[in-house]
Motif scaffolding. Structure first.
Motif, mmCIF file in Angstrom:
data_model
loop_
_atom_site.group_PDB
_atom_site.id
_atom_site.type_symbol
_atom_site.label_atom_id
_atom_site.label_comp_id
_atom_site.label_asym_id
_atom_site.label_seq_id
_atom_site.Cartn_x
_atom_site.Cartn_y
_atom_site.Cartn_z
ATOM 1 N N MET A 140 0.609 -1.028 0.295
ATOM 2 C CA MET A 140 -0.266 0.362 0.296
ATOM 3 C C MET A 140 0.451 1.296 0.217
ATOM 4 S SD MET A 140 -3.317 -0.851 2.455
ATOM 5 C CE MET A 140 -4.072 0.909 1.821
ATOM 6 N N LEU A 141 1.937 1.133 0.279
ATOM 7 C CA LEU A 141 2.954 2.095 0.515
ATOM 8 C C LEU A 141 3.512 2.280 -0.539
ATOM 9 C CD1 LEU A 141 5.340 1.833 4.026
ATOM 10 C CD2 LEU A 141 3.709 3.780 3.272
ATOM 11 N N LYS A 147 -1.866 7.126 7.852
ATOM 12 C CA LYS A 147 -3.285 6.868 8.263
ATOM 13 C C LYS A 147 -4.856 6.297 7.776
ATOM 14 C CE LYS A 147 -7.112 10.475 9.341
ATOM 15 N NZ LYS A 147 -7.393 12.024 9.449
ATOM 16 N N GLN A 148 -4.292 6.068 5.899
ATOM 17 C CA GLN A 148 -5.307 5.482 5.137
ATOM 18 C C GLN A 148 -4.978 3.751 5.385
ATOM 19 O OE1 GLN A 148 -3.952 7.528 2.057
ATOM 20 N NE2 GLN A 148 -5.792 8.156 1.191
ATOM 21 N N ILE A 149 -3.544 3.841 6.065
ATOM 22 C CA ILE A 149 -3.250 2.318 5.836
ATOM 23 C C ILE A 149 -3.476 1.154 6.727
ATOM 24 C CG2 ILE A 149 -0.710 0.435 5.628
ATOM 25 C CD1 ILE A 149 -0.373 2.731 3.803
#
Length: 264
Positions: A110-111, A118-120
């Motif tokens: 995801m990075l 925060k989203q992760i």
């Protein structure tokens, strides 16, 4: 209507070397002639919002090469590909690091896709729940079965909600319950008019799920059109191919491959 994915005369070449001497000679002499293998040769077609395109063809035809170029993990040697939207690839090993745990892979992938911490943190519980991996989410991915890898990769990809989705044989492994769950999720994407490329040898799934077919044979686009137009042609080809003896099938494949080699 503007295409979400425009594939414009895409060609993928690989130089073939028998030994290091040939490789060094090719590097030092710009005009040196050597064998070039055309994994893809002059592929052109467009995809639009709401298109679910089945990429079909026998093994080695170039389907996965094309899906990797669409997904961005491979670049074309010639031609251009334009993507209007975020693209995500669902394949058994796509973007997964075997030395990291499942949980670490979620954060890592995801990075790489541009999500912030925060989203992760917000999305991770949804990914873990969808994956059904339980305590295995804390184990290194190199210990996973192919089905478990597919579960993790699929769960990450569908949870981040891309505009363009490439699915490469990811539903061919794992248990039937998760496969149906995955198909239900993909149907949600279809109803949301996302663009989906579906690589599969399961023609029943292709027929039920796709509205268009791109038939790749020996790196070239054999046919492209609606499921009703192209799938019967491909099924007839497969029926005739399967009637051949093992020796005849081998000879057919060898002839296709020989046509993909050029001295240049």
């Amino acid at each position: 209507m503007n295409p979400t994915v425009k594939i414009d005369h895409v060609t993928k070449e690989y130089r073939i070397y028998r030994n290091n001497k040939e490789r060094i000679k090719d590097a030092l002499l710009p005009k040196n002639k050597n064998k070039t293998f055309y994994a893809l040769n002059d592929i052109t077609f467009n995809a639009y919002a709401g298109d679910v395109i089945g990429l079909v063809g026998i093994n080695g035809s170039g389907k996965s090469t094309l899906s990797n170029i669409i997904g961005g993990s491979l670049s074309a040697t010639k031609g251009n590909i334009t993507r209007n939207g975020e693209v995500n690839v669902i394949a058994i090993n796509a973007g997964l690091n075997g030395n990291l745990t499942g949980m670490e892979n979620i954060e890592f992938k995801m990075l790489c896709m541009g999500f912030n911490k925060k989203q992760i943190k917000e999305l991770t519980p949804k990914i873990v729940e969808f994956s059904e991996l339980g305590e295995f989410i804390y184990q290194p991915v190199k210990k996973y079965s192919s089905g478990m890898r597919a579960k993790l990769g699929f769960s990450i990809s569908v949870t981040v909600d891309p505009e363009i989705l490439v699915i490469d044989e990811a539903l061919s492994v794992g248990d039937q319950t998760f496969t149906q769950k995955s198909l239900n999720k993909i149907y949600e994407f279809k109803e949301a008019e996302k663009t989906i490329f579906f690589v599969s040898h399961n023609l029943s799934q292709v027929r039920d799920f796709c509205n268009k077919i791109a038939w790749i044979e020996a790196g070239r686009l054999k046919a492209v059109g609606t499921v009703d137009e192209v799938l019967p042609q491909y099924e007839t080809f497969l029926k005739d191919f399967k009637k051949k003896s093992a020796q005849e099938q081998k000879a057919f494949r060898q002839q296709l491959d020989e046509n993909r080699f050029i001295i240049k």
